[in-house]
Design a protein around this motif. Structure first.
Motif, PDB file in Angstrom:
ATOM      1  N   ARG A   1      33.518   4.212   4.562  1.00  0.00           N
ATOM      2  CA  ARG A   1      32.307   4.965   4.909  1.00  0.00           C
ATOM      3  C   ARG A   1      32.185   6.043   3.967  1.00  0.00           C
ATOM      4  O   ARG A   1      30.925   6.420   3.459  1.00  0.00           O
ATOM      5  CB  ARG A   1      32.461   5.324   6.224  1.00  0.00           C
ATOM      6  N   GLU A   2      32.924   6.880   3.614  1.00  0.00           N
ATOM      7  CA  GLU A   2      32.915   8.158   2.812  1.00  0.00           C
ATOM      8  C   GLU A   2      32.708   7.592   1.532  1.00  0.00           C
ATOM      9  O   GLU A   2      31.827   8.231   0.427  1.00  0.00           O
ATOM     10  CB  GLU A   2      34.193   8.860   2.923  1.00  0.00           C
ATOM     11  N   GLY A   3      33.366   6.609   1.097  1.00  0.00           N
ATOM     12  CA  GLY A   3      33.128   5.924  -0.231  1.00  0.00           C
ATOM     13  C   GLY A   3      31.827   5.391  -0.603  1.00  0.00           C
ATOM     14  O   GLY A   3      31.323   5.424  -1.816  1.00  0.00           O
ATOM     15  N   LEU A   4      31.357   4.997   0.411  1.00  0.00           N
ATOM     16  CA  LEU A   4      29.775   4.428   0.330  1.00  0.00           C
ATOM     17  C   LEU A   4      28.761   5.494   0.896  1.00  0.00           C
ATOM     18  O   LEU A   4      27.442   4.971   0.778  1.00  0.00           O
ATOM     19  CB  LEU A   4      29.611   3.320   1.348  1.00  0.00           C
ATOM     20  N   GLU A   5      28.992   6.679   0.881  1.00  0.00           N
ATOM     21  CA  GLU A   5      27.964   7.469   1.531  1.00  0.00           C
ATOM     22  C   GLU A   5      26.873   7.739   0.414  1.00  0.00           C
ATOM     23  O   GLU A   5      25.826   8.230   0.890  1.00  0.00           O
ATOM     24  CB  GLU A   5      28.656   9.090   1.992  1.00  0.00           C
ATOM     25  N   GLY A   6      26.909   7.376  -0.761  1.00  0.00           N
ATOM     26  CA  GLY A   6      25.902   7.680  -1.583  1.00  0.00           C
ATOM     27  C   GLY A   6      25.080   6.268  -1.730  1.00  0.00           C
ATOM     28  O   GLY A   6      24.036   6.449  -2.690  1.00  0.00           O
ATOM     29  N   VAL A   7      25.219   5.568  -0.819  1.00  0.00           N
ATOM     30  CA  VAL A   7      24.373   4.266  -0.608  1.00  0.00           C
ATOM     31  C   VAL A   7      23.836   4.034   0.545  1.00  0.00           C
ATOM     32  O   VAL A   7      24.383   4.023   1.387  1.00  0.00           O
ATOM     33  CB  VAL A   7      25.311   2.968  -1.155  1.00  0.00           C
ATOM     34  N   ILE A   8      22.338   4.234   0.547  1.00  0.00           N
ATOM     35  CA  ILE A   8      21.828   4.218   1.671  1.00  0.00           C
ATOM     36  C   ILE A   8      21.269   2.779   1.922  1.00  0.00           C
ATOM     37  O   ILE A   8      20.724   2.071   1.181  1.00  0.00           O
ATOM     38  CB  ILE A   8      20.617   5.021   1.746  1.00  0.00           C
ATOM     39  N   CYS A   9      21.549   2.110   3.136  1.00  0.00           N
ATOM     40  CA  CYS A   9      21.169   0.889   3.727  1.00  0.00           C
ATOM     41  C   CYS A   9      20.358   1.257   4.772  1.00  0.00           C
ATOM     42  O   CYS A   9      20.667   1.855   6.010  1.00  0.00           O
ATOM     43  CB  CYS A   9      22.579   0.321   4.242  1.00  0.00           C
ATOM     44  N   ARG A  10      19.180   0.687   4.844  1.00  0.00           N
ATOM     45  CA  ARG A  10      18.099   0.871   5.526  1.00  0.00           C
ATOM     46  C   ARG A  10      18.141  -0.180   6.927  1.00  0.00           C
ATOM     47  O   ARG A  10      17.551  -0.143   7.667  1.00  0.00           O
ATOM     48  CB  ARG A  10      16.652   0.861   5.050  1.00  0.00           C
ATOM     49  N   CYS A  11      18.730  -1.224   6.762  1.00  0.00           N
ATOM     50  CA  CYS A  11      18.791  -2.441   7.622  1.00  0.00           C
ATOM     51  C   CYS A  11      19.881  -2.311   8.458  1.00  0.00           C
ATOM     52  O   CYS A  11      19.878  -3.102   9.732  1.00  0.00           O
ATOM     53  CB  CYS A  11      18.971  -3.562   6.578  1.00  0.00           C
ATOM     54  N   THR A  12      21.131  -1.892   8.270  1.00  0.00           N
ATOM     55  CA  THR A  12      22.470  -1.909   9.148  1.00  0.00           C
ATOM     56  C   THR A  12      22.845  -0.714   9.451  1.00  0.00           C
ATOM     57  O   THR A  12      22.690   0.231   9.201  1.00  0.00           O
ATOM     58  CB  THR A  12      23.352  -2.789   8.211  1.00  0.00           C
ATOM     59  N   GLY A  13      23.961  -0.856  10.417  1.00  0.00           N
ATOM     60  CA  GLY A  13      24.780   0.328  10.897  1.00  0.00           C
ATOM     61  C   GLY A  13      25.788   0.288   9.837  1.00  0.00           C
ATOM     62  O   GLY A  13      26.955   1.062  10.306  1.00  0.00           O
ATOM     63  N   TYR A  14      25.840  -0.462   8.789  1.00  0.00           N
ATOM     64  CA  TYR A  14      27.205  -0.306   7.929  1.00  0.00           C
ATOM     65  C   TYR A  14      28.523  -1.073   8.373  1.00  0.00           C
ATOM     66  O   TYR A  14      29.437  -1.476   7.610  1.00  0.00           O
ATOM     67  CB  TYR A  14      27.244   0.993   7.460  1.00  0.00           C
ATOM     68  N   GLU A  15      28.568  -1.554   9.586  1.00  0.00           N
ATOM     69  CA  GLU A  15      29.570  -2.352  10.086  1.00  0.00           C
ATOM     70  C   GLU A  15      29.918  -3.551   9.126  1.00  0.00           C
ATOM     71  O   GLU A  15      31.255  -3.805   8.998  1.00  0.00           O
ATOM     72  CB  GLU A  15      29.511  -2.784  11.588  1.00  0.00           C
ATOM     73  N   PHE A  16      29.096  -4.358   8.713  1.00  0.00           N
ATOM     74  CA  PHE A  16      29.249  -5.554   8.225  1.00  0.00           C
ATOM     75  C   PHE A  16      29.668  -5.084   6.684  1.00  0.00           C
ATOM     76  O   PHE A  16      30.614  -6.065   6.148  1.00  0.00           O
ATOM     77  CB  PHE A  16      27.912  -6.600   8.252  1.00  0.00           C
ATOM     78  N   ILE A  17      29.099  -3.957   6.224  1.00  0.00           N
ATOM     79  CA  ILE A  17      29.371  -3.643   5.057  1.00  0.00           C
ATOM     80  C   ILE A  17      30.708  -3.108   4.836  1.00  0.00           C
ATOM     81  O   ILE A  17      31.683  -3.193   3.888  1.00  0.00           O
ATOM     82  CB  ILE A  17      28.422  -2.576   4.394  1.00  0.00           C
TER      83      ILE A  17
END
Length: 166
Positions: free
Chosen positions: A129-145
Motif C-alpha cells: 500500500r505504501e509503495g502504491l500510494e502515488g497511484v490513485i485508483c478511483r474504482c477500488t478499495g485497492y484490495e485486488f491491487i
C-alpha cells in the motif's frame, strides 16, 4: 530559426527520436509524438500516478518530467513489460487476482509495483500500500491491487527458484 530540440530515447527496447518543443512534457512526448498510449493522463499535476513509467529503471510520473530531461534514457511503459504469450509477473499477478476494474490506473500501478518489488521482493500488504500510494485508483478499495502485487511477488520468487536464483 527553429526552437525544437532533438530527443532520443530507448523506449520499450526501441530507439526513437523526434524534435520537440523544449517545454513538452514527457507524457505528451510518449503519447502524442511516439504514439505509445498505455500510460494515461489523469491529472497533469503528479497526483494520480496514472502516467507512471520506468526511466532508467526507476518509476517516474511522466507528467512531471520534460521530454528533454530524459534524452538518452531508457524508458519502459506498460507496453514494454511483456506480451500476451509471455506476461511479466506483475501483469500475471494483476490478471490472476483481478487487480483492475476500469483499467485506467492499471498501467501506473503495474509500473509502480515493478519498482516496489525490485526494492522489496517480499513486501507486506502495508508495504505494498505504501509503495502504491502515488497511484490513485478511483474504482477500488485497492484490495485486488494489493492481492495482485502480492501474487506477482510470489510468481517472481517461483520463477527465480526454477532458475536457481536466490
Amino acid at each position: 530559426m527553429s526552437n525544437l530540440v532533438n530527443v532520443t530515447v530507448t523506449i520499450n527496447g526501441e530507439e526513437r527520436s523526434a524534435e520537440v518543443e523544449p517545454r513538452m512534457l514527457l507524457v505528451h512526448f510518449i503519447r502524442d509524438v511516439l504514439g505509445i498510449t498505455g500510460s494515461h493522463i489523469g491529472c497533469d499535476t503528479s497526483q494520480c500516478g496514472n502516467c507512471t513509467i520506468l526511466v532508467d529503471g526507476r518509476a517516474a510520473k511522466s507528467c512531471t518530467l520534460l521530454a528533454v530531461h530524459v534524452d538518452g534514457s531508457e524508458l519502459i511503459t506498460v507496453e514494454g513489460l511483456g506480451t500476451v504469450e509471455n506476461l511479466h509477473p506483475v501483469q500475471r499477478g494483476f490478471w490472476e487476482e483481478h487487480g483492475l476494474q476500469c483499467g485506467y490506473c492499471t498501467p501506473g500501478a503495474m509500473i509502480a509495483s515493478i519498482e516496489l518489488l525490485a526494492q522489496n521482493p517480499t513486501p507486506t500488504d502495508e508495504e505494498i500500500r505504501e509503495g502504491l500510494e502515488g497511484v490513485i485508483c478511483r474504482c477500488t478499495g485497492y484490495e485486488f491491487i494489493v492481492n495482485a502485487v502480492r501474487r506477482a511477488s510470489e510468481i517472481m520468487r517461483e520463477e527465480n527458484a526454477v532458475k536457481g536464483v536466490k
